[in-house]
Design an enzyme around this catalytic site. Structure first.
Site, PDB file in Angstrom:
ATOM      1  N   HIS A  32       0.679  -1.072  -0.424  1.00  0.00           N
ATOM      2  CA  HIS A  32       0.029  -0.060  -0.211  1.00  0.00           C
ATOM      3  C   HIS A  32       0.559   1.269  -0.489  1.00  0.00           C
ATOM      4  CE1 HIS A  32       1.285  -0.626   4.244  1.00  0.00           C
ATOM      5  NE2 HIS A  32       0.822   1.037   4.321  1.00  0.00           N
ATOM      6  N   HIS A  56       5.913   6.405  -0.897  1.00  0.00           N
ATOM      7  CA  HIS A  56       6.452   5.471  -1.300  1.00  0.00           C
ATOM      8  C   HIS A  56       5.514   3.374  -1.093  1.00  0.00           C
ATOM      9  CE1 HIS A  56       7.004   5.126   3.015  1.00  0.00           C
ATOM     10  NE2 HIS A  56       7.159   4.050   2.579  1.00  0.00           N
TER      11      HIS A  56
END
Length: 185
Positions: A52, A134
């Site tokens: 995620h 990220h």
């Protein structure tokens, strides 16, 4: 329109965060990229069902606060966008290997800013560190990722989610508590 928050018999507090949650196709592409980096760097490969991109980490919150989180999320009118994850890097002495965008889409920055404002309006304290989009692919890597990164992962983003981190014996699993579409401003 968002669905109701998923509540079950659970502890009085939950460890929660808002995130971009990939569909099966994007999760598979991210996991394949992670497997290639794992071959080069070693370490612990993140499971496909945990990949995620965190938008806002809230930590432990009381169950009673979940309605306020839902209200904050429902205020967001962000636009859908495509996230091009095309930069690999590492943190913490090369132990955390991640995939990130070279160019952060304006719609992602706006989503995070709007979400932060809505959460603060509902009385939630946010992390002080700046947003750094990220996806963590490896933990405890034994070496830095190669200079030539993997092929880019293209992620069409049309929603964001509230997730709960449920700690089990030796592993954490993530459960979606709610999801909100990005329909445009």
């Amino acid at each position: 329109m968002a669905g109701p928050l998923l509540l079950t018999s659970a502890p009085l507090r939950r460890r929660v965060f808002f995130a971009l949650w990939p569909d099966h196709t994007v999760a598979a592409a991210l996991h394949e990229t992670a497997r290639g980096l794992w071959s080069a760097c070693g370490g612990r490969l993140m499971r496909r069902d945990t990949l995620h991109l965190t938008l806002a980490f809230l930590g432990e919150v009381p169950n009673a606060a979940l309605d306020r989180l839902s209200r904050a999320a429902a205020r967001i009118e962000g636009a859908p966008f495509v996230l091009e994850l095309d930069r690999v890097g590492s943190w913490h002495g090369q132990r955390i290997v991640w995939l990130a965008p070279h160019d952060v889409p304006a719609a992602l920055s706006a989503l995070v800013g709007d979400l932060d404002s809505a959460l603060e309006a509902e009385g939630f304290a946010l992390e002080a560190r700046p947003f750094s989009p990220h996806v963590t692919l490896l933990r405890n890597a034994r070496s830095a990722p190669p200079a030539t990164g993997p092929a880019a992962v293209r992620w069409p983003v049309s929603a964001f989610a509230l997730l709960e981190s449920v700690r089990g014996v030796g592993v954490a699993t993530y459960r979606v508590l709610g999801s909100w579409p990005l329909a445009g401003k």
